[in-house]
Design a protein around this motif. Structure first.
Motif, short mmCIF file in Angstrom:
data_model
loop_
_atom_site.label_atom_id
_atom_site.label_comp_id
_atom_site.label_asym_id
_atom_site.label_seq_id
_atom_site.Cartn_x
_atom_site.Cartn_y
_atom_site.Cartn_z
N TYR A 8 0.80 -1.24 0.00
CA TYR A 8 0.00 0.00 0.00
C TYR A 8 0.83 1.28 0.00
CZ TYR A 8 -3.53 -3.40 1.39
OH TYR A 8 -4.35 -4.49 1.44
N GLY A 9 2.13 1.17 0.20
CA GLY A 9 2.97 2.36 0.22
C GLY A 9 3.33 2.78 1.64
N VAL A 10 4.42 3.55 1.76
CA VAL A 10 4.95 3.92 3.08
C VAL A 10 4.06 4.94 3.78
CG1 VAL A 10 6.44 5.78 2.22
CG2 VAL A 10 7.09 4.54 4.27
N VAL A 11 3.33 5.76 3.01
CA VAL A 11 2.42 6.74 3.63
C VAL A 11 1.30 6.02 4.37
CG1 VAL A 11 0.79 8.61 3.20
CG2 VAL A 11 2.96 8.54 1.96
N THR A 12 0.71 5.03 3.72
CA THR A 12 -0.34 4.24 4.35
C THR A 12 0.19 3.51 5.57
OG1 THR A 12 -1.43 3.94 2.21
CG2 THR A 12 -2.04 2.42 3.96
N LEU A 13 1.42 3.03 5.48
CA LEU A 13 2.03 2.34 6.62
C LEU A 13 2.09 3.24 7.85
CD1 LEU A 13 3.72 0.14 8.05
CD2 LEU A 13 5.75 1.10 6.92
N PHE A 14 2.58 4.47 7.69
CA PHE A 14 2.68 5.38 8.83
C PHE A 14 1.31 5.77 9.35
CE2 PHE A 14 7.14 6.03 7.61
CZ PHE A 14 7.72 6.06 8.86
N ALA A 15 0.35 5.97 8.46
CA ALA A 15 -1.01 6.32 8.89
C ALA A 15 -1.63 5.17 9.69
CB ALA A 15 -1.87 6.66 7.68
N ALA A 16 -1.48 3.95 9.20
CA ALA A 16 -2.05 2.79 9.89
C ALA A 16 -1.39 2.59 11.26
CB ALA A 16 -1.88 1.54 9.03
N SER A 17 -0.08 2.73 11.32
CA SER A 17 0.64 2.58 12.59
C SER A 17 0.22 3.66 13.59
CB SER A 17 2.15 2.63 12.34
OG SER A 17 2.87 2.44 13.53
N ALA A 18 -0.01 4.88 13.08
CA ALA A 18 -0.43 5.99 13.95
C ALA A 18 -1.78 5.69 14.60
CB ALA A 18 -0.50 7.28 13.14
N TYR A 19 -2.75 5.26 13.81
CA TYR A 19 -4.08 4.97 14.35
C TYR A 19 -4.06 3.74 15.25
CZ TYR A 19 -6.26 8.54 11.47
OH TYR A 19 -6.64 9.74 10.93
N PHE A 20 -3.18 2.79 14.96
CA PHE A 20 -3.02 1.61 15.81
C PHE A 20 -2.57 2.02 17.21
CE2 PHE A 20 -0.24 -2.02 17.17
CZ PHE A 20 -1.25 -2.94 17.40
N ALA A 21 -1.63 2.95 17.30
CA ALA A 21 -1.17 3.45 18.59
C ALA A 21 -2.27 4.21 19.31
CB ALA A 21 0.06 4.33 18.41
N LEU A 22 -3.01 5.00 18.58
CA LEU A 22 -4.07 5.81 19.19
C LEU A 22 -5.17 4.94 19.78
CD1 LEU A 22 -5.00 8.75 19.64
CD2 LEU A 22 -6.27 8.57 17.49
N VAL A 23 -5.50 3.84 19.12
CA VAL A 23 -6.52 2.93 19.63
C VAL A 23 -6.12 2.34 20.98
CG1 VAL A 23 -7.61 0.68 19.21
CG2 VAL A 23 -7.49 2.36 17.38
N TRP A 24 -4.83 2.10 21.15
CA TRP A 24 -4.34 1.49 22.39
C TRP A 24 -4.10 2.50 23.50
CZ3 TRP A 24 -3.54 -3.38 24.26
CH2 TRP A 24 -3.80 -4.43 23.38
N ALA A 25 -4.07 3.78 23.21
CA ALA A 25 -3.76 4.78 24.22
C ALA A 25 -4.69 4.71 25.44
CB ALA A 25 -3.79 6.18 23.61
N PRO A 26 -6.02 4.55 25.28
CA PRO A 26 -6.88 4.48 26.48
C PRO A 26 -6.64 3.24 27.33
CG PRO A 26 -8.17 4.99 24.50
CD PRO A 26 -6.82 4.56 24.04
N MET A 27 -6.06 2.19 26.75
CA MET A 27 -5.84 0.95 27.49
C MET A 27 -4.88 1.15 28.66
SD MET A 27 -7.76 -1.21 25.96
CE MET A 27 -8.54 -1.55 24.38
N ALA A 28 -3.99 2.15 28.54
CA ALA A 28 -3.02 2.39 29.61
C ALA A 28 -3.70 2.77 30.91
CB ALA A 28 -2.04 3.48 29.19
#
Length: 428
Positions: free
Chosen positions: A400-420
């Motif tokens: 999908y390209g490196v831009v999509t990679l960074f966007a997906a990784s960013a949202y993945f981290a944000l989803v886990w932020a409340p779990m802390a």
């Protein structure tokens, strides 16, 4: 300079830190500073990517084998970290640093053995021997022991102020290796082997000087006979199993894994993102690395006070939000030069988060399993996390390209932020 730095920190922060967090003796602190610096320097010259990847290429090793060396090195870390930590927990307390030193020696030795394998062999024999030596080198990863012993001796509050010297060591190792390779063209990047041997010697001498200063904690005495050692080993395994099975510990390690996965994406693909942008020249990538190291040092220095003020859950949650901001910024960049504001967040996403996870792991570890728990945390973050982030990131970037990679990784981290917020942080 190290001695003056630690004395200043001790005077300034004695009142602010907890009674059990006071700085250890000056000799002990100086030795820990040297060990952290040596570990950081050696990681710059030992790691399978970076200088060693280029060195392997110069000796004719194929790119596929170089990639395999890096991937298998992460797998070796996954097993090596907890194995070395468990070994440290099995020995008497006044010999734990010797376990660290012996592991460092074996790691250095197997790294040094890759040079004759490349210089005197060729073909499949060369590739197999280099791959095997590198895996054995990466297996003997004892930094979890060093981190746990640093926390035990200087306390949670001051851990970051010792840990930052590993960042300085890594920076110095990277810079000096390039300078020496340029000044001594006959050696070129083979200078990493000389540096590796010197760092091992300094590490050994420091532990020999420090070992009498170690104050062993009170532990239950075990006999020296074979049955007693076997019983102690089985007891530690039972404790470790119960520890890992805990819901709180499982959630904590999941958050560590998420942070490792995101860090693996940033480590492996930020440079690729830069070179694909306008003005994506090596100067930008070099300045980016400088920004990362500077932010690491600054935030490690203040990590104790920040952790004491905000606590574990807020620190980890905010770190995951900053991971989102950093990677989202990388995804929307239109030019390489504005990369730096995002890279400065590395001090939060790595330094403060690392100090928090090390401190929390030391607090929740069962008695007698501190080194194992700390090493397991690093295996999850560095081996499974960073290795998995690089591997999965490569698949996503290819599809999908490196831009999509960074966007997906960013949202993945944000989803886990409340779990802390679900973590029950003990008072630091």
């Amino acid at each position: 300079a190290c001695w003056a730095f630690c004395r200043k920190s001790e005077r300034e922060d004695a009142a602010a830190s907890n009674p059990d967090d006071n700085m250890a003796s000056t000799v002990d602190v100086r030795c820990l500073i040297v060990l952290q610096f040596v570990w950081g320097f050696s990681w710059a010259v030992h790691r399978p990517h970076g200088f060693n990847a280029e060195l392997h290429s110069n000796f004719g090793i194929p790119a596929t084998t170089i990639g395999l060396i890096s991937m298998c090195g992460m797998l070796a870390n996954i097993f090596g970290y907890p194995a070395c930590g468990l070994l440290a927990d099995l020995v008497p307390a006044n010999r734990i640093m010797w376990v660290y030193g012996v592991g460092f020696f074996w790691r250095t030795l197997f790294h040094l053995l890759t040079w004759p394998a490349m210089a005197f062999l060729g073909g499949s024999a060369q590739e197999c021997l280099v791959l095997g030596c590198f895996q054995l080198s990466m297996f003997w990863e004892t930094s979890g022991i060093l981190h746990e012993q640093t926390v035990k001796r200087v306390g949670v509050y001051n851990f970051g102020r010792i840990r930052l010297f590993a960042c300085i060591g890594f920076g110095m190792g990277s810079i000096l290796t390039g300078i020496f390779a340029k000044l001594v063209p006959t050696m070129d990047l083979c200078v990493v082997y000389l540096e590796s041997a010197v760092m091992c010697l300094i590490n050994t001498m420091t532990i020999m000087y420090m070992e009498p200063m170690v104050q062993p904690p009170k532990v239950a005495a075990h006999g020296n006979d074979k049955m007693a050692r076997k019983g102690a080993f089985i007891e530690l395994l039972k404790k470790a199993t119960a520890f890992i099975a805990s819901r709180h510990v499982a959630l904590f390690f999941c958050i560590v894994l998420v942070m490792g996965l995101c860090e693996g994406v940033m480590m492996s693909y930020t440079y690729l993102r830069v070179v694909l942008l306008p003005h994506g020249i090596p100067t930008v990538a070099g300045l980016s690395t400088v920004s990362i190291i500077v932010s690491e040092v600054l935030f490690f220095y203040h990590s104790g006070s920040l952790l004491k003020h905000f606590g574990l859950t807020k620190i980890l949650g905010f770190s995951l939000v900053c991971v989102f901001l950093r990677q989202a910024w990388n995804a929307i960049l239109m030019d390489a030069w504005p990369l730096f504001p995002g890279e400065l967040l590395h001090g939060i996403t790595f330094s403060i988060a690392n100090a928090a996870t090390v401190a929390h792991c030391s607090k929740i570890a069962p008695e007698g399993l501190g080194n194992t728990a700390q090493s397991l945390q690093l295996a999850i973050y560095g081996g499974m996390g960073q290795g998995g982030g690089a591997l999965v990131g490569g698949m996503v970037a290819k599809a999908y390209g490196v831009v999509t990679l960074f966007a997906a990784s960013a949202y993945f981290a944000l989803v886990w932020a409340p779990m802390a917020a679900a973590l029950q942080a003990p008072k630091l």
